[in-house]
Design an enzyme around this catalytic site. Sequence first.
Site, PDB file in Angstrom:
ATOM      1  N   HIS A  14       0.822  -1.213   0.000  1.00 40.57           N
ATOM      2  CA  HIS A  14       0.000   0.000   0.000  1.00 40.57           C
ATOM      3  C   HIS A  14       0.862   1.273   0.000  1.00 40.57           C
ATOM      4  CE1 HIS A  14       0.958  -1.292   4.036  1.00 40.57           C
ATOM      5  NE2 HIS A  14       0.762  -0.072   4.474  1.00 40.57           N
ATOM      6  N   CYS A  70       7.678  -0.153  -1.802  1.00 43.46           N
ATOM      7  CA  CYS A  70       6.953  -0.110  -0.539  1.00 43.46           C
ATOM      8  C   CYS A  70       7.137   1.325  -0.045  1.00 43.46           C
ATOM      9  CB  CYS A  70       7.449  -1.166   0.455  1.00 43.46           C
ATOM     10  SG  CYS A  70       9.150  -0.982   1.007  1.00 43.46           S
ATOM     11  N   GLY A  71       6.768   1.601   1.192  1.00 44.68           N
ATOM     12  CA  GLY A  71       6.853   2.983   1.649  1.00 44.68           C
ATOM     13  C   GLY A  71       8.278   3.512   1.586  1.00 44.68           C
ATOM     14  N   GLY A  73      10.949   1.553   0.523  1.00 43.10           N
ATOM     15  CA  GLY A  73      11.702   0.797  -0.487  1.00 43.10           C
ATOM     16  C   GLY A  73      12.579  -0.283   0.128  1.00 43.10           C
ATOM     17  N   GLY A  75      11.985  -2.564   2.751  1.00 42.67           N
ATOM     18  CA  GLY A  75      11.385  -3.883   2.965  1.00 42.67           C
ATOM     19  C   GLY A  75      11.281  -4.644   1.650  1.00 42.67           C
ATOM     20  N   HIS A 103      26.911  -0.129 -12.609  1.00 43.34           N
ATOM     21  CA  HIS A 103      27.921  -0.760 -11.751  1.00 43.34           C
ATOM     22  C   HIS A 103      27.450  -2.062 -11.114  1.00 43.34           C
ATOM     23  CE1 HIS A 103      30.469   3.129 -10.995  1.00 43.34           C
ATOM     24  NE2 HIS A 103      30.251   2.882 -12.281  1.00 43.34           N
ATOM     25  N   ARG A 137      35.411  -4.356 -14.800  1.00 41.63           N
ATOM     26  CA  ARG A 137      35.710  -4.489 -13.366  1.00 41.63           C
ATOM     27  C   ARG A 137      34.435  -4.657 -12.534  1.00 41.63           C
ATOM     28  NH1 ARG A 137      35.791   0.890 -14.462  1.00 41.63           N
ATOM     29  NH2 ARG A 137      35.019   2.366 -12.902  1.00 41.63           N
TER      30      ARG A 137
HETATM   31  C1  RB5 Z   1       4.245  -0.033   5.581  1.00 45.34           C
HETATM   32  O1  RB5 Z   1       3.759   0.768   6.620  1.00 45.34           O
HETATM   33  C2  RB5 Z   1       5.749   0.113   5.467  1.00 45.34           C
HETATM   34  O2  RB5 Z   1       6.378  -0.484   6.557  1.00 45.34           O
HETATM   35  C3  RB5 Z   1       6.237  -0.497   4.173  1.00 45.34           C
HETATM   36  O3  RB5 Z   1       5.616   0.134   3.111  1.00 45.34           O
HETATM   37  C4  RB5 Z   1       7.719  -0.390   3.912  1.00 45.34           C
HETATM   38  O4  RB5 Z   1       8.185   0.911   4.063  1.00 45.34           O
HETATM   39  C5  RB5 Z   1       8.554  -1.364   4.617  1.00 45.34           C
HETATM   40  O5  RB5 Z   1       9.785  -1.424   4.471  1.00 45.34           O
END
Ligand code: RB5
Length: 150
Positions: A14, A70-71, A73, A75, A103, A137
């Site tokens: 989301h 994700c929020g 990036g 995760g 790279h 390289r």
């Molecule tokens: C969701 O709240 C958030 O944790 C997810 O989008 C992300 O940022 C996780 O790494």
Amino acid sequence: MYDKDKIILIGSDHGGFEVKQHIVGKLEAEGYKVKDYGTDSEESVDYPDYIHPVAHGINTGQYERGIILCGSGNGAQMTANKYRYVRAGLAWNNEIAKLARQHNDANILALPGRFISKEDAWQLVLTFLETDFEGERHQRRVEKMDNIKH
Ligand code: RB5
């Protein structure tokens, strides 16, 4: 120019949903083929559920490029980089996206949906698709990523 016949995988939770929708729309308008694994709304979900299908598709070698969000990036990127043949690079500006290709031969672009504009995200995607790996390289260095100490 990335081959428009090759399907690009995309997935997001989301936190990246709005930016993902923008990217999918732009890619399709430009004639790229996209396989969108969701999510399909702003409803709270668990990012690994939407990142694993993208990472799996790249890892098997069936697909060459993926985009994950994700929020933050992070995760998304961490999940994808669990896969042996995935190199997911987190990028929030154009130079970092370019370097991830030049790279690091990134095959997945990870984007922080809550920290970049839709317009900037699209530019990062274009850079990711249109920049070649420099090899030499950097090839040696990428191969050394597998030298894991157990
Ligand atoms: C969701 O709240 C958030 O944790 C997810 O989008 C992300 O940022 C996780 O790494």
